[in-house]
Motif scaffolding. Sequence first.
Motif, PDB file in Angstrom:
ATOM      1  N   ILE A 122      13.400  13.081  86.725  1.00 16.00           N
ATOM      2  CA  ILE A 122      12.883  11.997  87.572  1.00 16.00           C
ATOM      3  C   ILE A 122      12.889  12.431  89.038  1.00 16.00           C
ATOM      4  O   ILE A 122      11.982  12.098  89.801  1.00 16.00           O
ATOM      5  CB  ILE A 122      13.728  10.726  87.368  1.00 16.00           C
ATOM      6  CG1 ILE A 122      13.564  10.222  85.931  1.00 16.00           C
ATOM      7  CG2 ILE A 122      13.320   9.631  88.356  1.00 16.00           C
ATOM      8  CD1 ILE A 122      14.497   9.072  85.568  1.00 16.00           C
ATOM      9  N   GLY A 123      13.912  13.208  89.421  1.00 16.79           N
ATOM     10  CA  GLY A 123      14.015  13.640  90.814  1.00 16.79           C
ATOM     11  C   GLY A 123      12.857  14.508  91.265  1.00 16.79           C
ATOM     12  O   GLY A 123      12.514  14.535  92.451  1.00 16.79           O
ATOM     13  N   HIS A 124      12.229  15.218  90.320  1.00 22.32           N
ATOM     14  CA  HIS A 124      11.080  16.047  90.693  1.00 22.32           C
ATOM     15  C   HIS A 124       9.901  15.199  91.170  1.00 22.32           C
ATOM     16  O   HIS A 124       8.980  15.715  91.805  1.00 22.32           O
ATOM     17  CB  HIS A 124      10.653  16.911  89.500  1.00 22.32           C
ATOM     18  CG  HIS A 124      11.585  18.053  89.236  1.00 22.32           C
ATOM     19  ND1 HIS A 124      11.742  18.647  88.000  1.00 22.32           N
ATOM     20  CD2 HIS A 124      12.450  18.690  90.054  1.00 22.32           C
ATOM     21  CE1 HIS A 124      12.637  19.609  88.064  1.00 22.32           C
ATOM     22  NE2 HIS A 124      13.092  19.659  89.299  1.00 22.32           N
ATOM     23  N   GLY A 125       9.944  13.919  90.878  1.00 24.80           N
ATOM     24  CA  GLY A 125       8.881  13.029  91.338  1.00 24.80           C
ATOM     25  C   GLY A 125       8.978  12.695  92.813  1.00 24.80           C
ATOM     26  O   GLY A 125       8.040  12.124  93.390  1.00 24.80           O
ATOM     27  N   ILE A 126      10.105  13.044  93.445  1.00 29.42           N
ATOM     28  CA  ILE A 126      10.276  12.762  94.879  1.00 29.42           C
ATOM     29  C   ILE A 126       9.195  13.458  95.694  1.00 29.42           C
ATOM     30  O   ILE A 126       8.710  12.916  96.688  1.00 29.42           O
ATOM     31  CB  ILE A 126      11.679  13.212  95.340  1.00 29.42           C
ATOM     32  CG1 ILE A 126      12.734  12.260  94.788  1.00 29.42           C
ATOM     33  CG2 ILE A 126      11.766  13.213  96.867  1.00 29.42           C
ATOM     34  CD1 ILE A 126      14.149  12.622  95.190  1.00 29.42           C
ATOM     35  N   GLU A 127       8.828  14.669  95.260  1.00 27.44           N
ATOM     36  CA  GLU A 127       7.827  15.429  96.024  1.00 27.44           C
ATOM     37  C   GLU A 127       6.529  14.632  96.152  1.00 27.44           C
ATOM     38  O   GLU A 127       5.955  14.532  97.238  1.00 27.44           O
ATOM     39  CB  GLU A 127       7.563  16.765  95.333  1.00 27.44           C
ATOM     40  CG  GLU A 127       6.551  17.616  96.095  1.00 27.44           C
ATOM     41  CD  GLU A 127       6.271  18.930  95.380  1.00 27.44           C
ATOM     42  OE1 GLU A 127       6.934  19.207  94.363  1.00 27.44           O
ATOM     43  OE2 GLU A 127       5.383  19.661  95.835  1.00 27.44           O
ATOM     44  N   ILE A 128       6.073  14.066  95.044  1.00 30.23           N
ATOM     45  CA  ILE A 128       4.826  13.289  95.082  1.00 30.23           C
ATOM     46  C   ILE A 128       5.020  12.012  95.896  1.00 30.23           C
ATOM     47  O   ILE A 128       4.153  11.635  96.694  1.00 30.23           O
ATOM     48  CB  ILE A 128       4.364  12.965  93.649  1.00 30.23           C
ATOM     49  CG1 ILE A 128       3.899  14.245  92.970  1.00 30.23           C
ATOM     50  CG2 ILE A 128       3.251  11.914  93.657  1.00 30.23           C
ATOM     51  CD1 ILE A 128       3.424  14.053  91.554  1.00 30.23           C
ATOM     52  N   SER A 129       6.161  11.350  95.713  1.00 33.57           N
ATOM     53  CA  SER A 129       6.408  10.112  96.470  1.00 33.57           C
ATOM     54  C   SER A 129       6.395  10.390  97.973  1.00 33.57           C
ATOM     55  O   SER A 129       5.838   9.599  98.749  1.00 33.57           O
ATOM     56  CB  SER A 129       7.754   9.502  96.056  1.00 33.57           C
ATOM     57  OG  SER A 129       7.733   9.119  94.695  1.00 33.57           O
ATOM     58  N   LEU A 130       7.004  11.512  98.385  1.00 35.66           N
ATOM     59  CA  LEU A 130       7.044  11.831  99.819  1.00 35.66           C
ATOM     60  C   LEU A 130       5.683  12.252 100.343  1.00 35.66           C
ATOM     61  O   LEU A 130       5.328  11.950 101.482  1.00 35.66           O
ATOM     62  CB  LEU A 130       8.078  12.929 100.072  1.00 35.66           C
ATOM     63  CG  LEU A 130       9.542  12.510  99.876  1.00 35.66           C
ATOM     64  CD1 LEU A 130      10.481  13.675 100.188  1.00 35.66           C
ATOM     65  CD2 LEU A 130       9.895  11.303 100.745  1.00 35.66           C
ATOM     66  N   LYS A 131       4.913  12.970  99.520  1.00 39.46           N
ATOM     67  CA  LYS A 131       3.547  13.318  99.931  1.00 39.46           C
ATOM     68  C   LYS A 131       2.739  12.052 100.202  1.00 39.46           C
ATOM     69  O   LYS A 131       2.013  11.952 101.194  1.00 39.46           O
ATOM     70  CB  LYS A 131       2.857  14.148  98.847  1.00 39.46           C
ATOM     71  CG  LYS A 131       3.265  15.604  98.819  1.00 39.46           C
ATOM     72  CD  LYS A 131       2.478  16.349  97.742  1.00 39.46           C
ATOM     73  CE  LYS A 131       2.870  17.827  97.708  1.00 39.46           C
ATOM     74  NZ  LYS A 131       2.149  18.552  96.623  1.00 39.46           N
ATOM     75  N   LEU A 132       2.843  11.106  99.300  1.00 40.02           N
ATOM     76  CA  LEU A 132       2.114   9.846  99.463  1.00 40.02           C
ATOM     77  C   LEU A 132       2.612   9.093 100.689  1.00 40.02           C
ATOM     78  O   LEU A 132       1.821   8.510 101.441  1.00 40.02           O
ATOM     79  CB  LEU A 132       2.281   8.980  98.211  1.00 40.02           C
ATOM     80  CG  LEU A 132       1.657   9.543  96.926  1.00 40.02           C
ATOM     81  CD1 LEU A 132       2.111   8.722  95.728  1.00 40.02           C
ATOM     82  CD2 LEU A 132       0.139   9.548  97.025  1.00 40.02           C
TER      83      LEU A 132
END
Length: 224
Positions: A23-33
């Motif tokens: 789940i933590g790997h999703g931080i990258e996309i959340s921060l990009k957005l």
Amino acid sequence: MGAICDLDPGLGFDKIAQNFLFIGHGIEISLKLLFGGIFIGILFGGILSILRYSGMCRPVINGFISIIRGTPVMLQLSFVYFITPGIIGVKLGIISAGIIAFGINSSAYIAEILRSGIESLPKGQFEAAQTLEIPGFYIWRDIILPQVIANILPAMVNEVISLLKETALIATIGGMDIMRRSQAIAAEQYEYFMPLCIAALYYYSLVLIIEFVGRKIERRRALW
């Protein structure tokens, strides 16, 4: 942690750690957005505010802000992702569509935040600057905007936090952000409690970081 493992023998520490990392790997996309959306929001929202205050295209700008604030973010995201390619002839990726949609949405709110900040300033400042024949660009850069930014910092921090939470909507069009990854694990393992708790922990941690940075900027700004 031990209590949770006791309730479900199949949910051991290794599985929790794997889920936590996945789940933590999703931080990258959340921060990009988040960063992409807030960049577009500040840029476009600033332009809208200056144009509206100057009296240029005011009805059009007011109509745009009203429509954006009056429709759901999910609808705007779906419009950008599914409809816009048919209009411009270019297919947008999930992340690109998300950044554009969240940026446009944020620009309407930031324009309103800037409007309240500008209107809080004494009008005598504009009149005095114009009397001294200071060019408009320098009036905004050196006199108006520094004061406005100081006044709207708390509201801007709230907007950044709101935008971070709205990025979870990217999951509706397939973006593998924090939320989508937690849903994927929940669907695979038939276990919703732990994945959603992990996602909530990630989002809450990011919100705390944003609040911390906001307070640091406010304190530093107060010393200027």
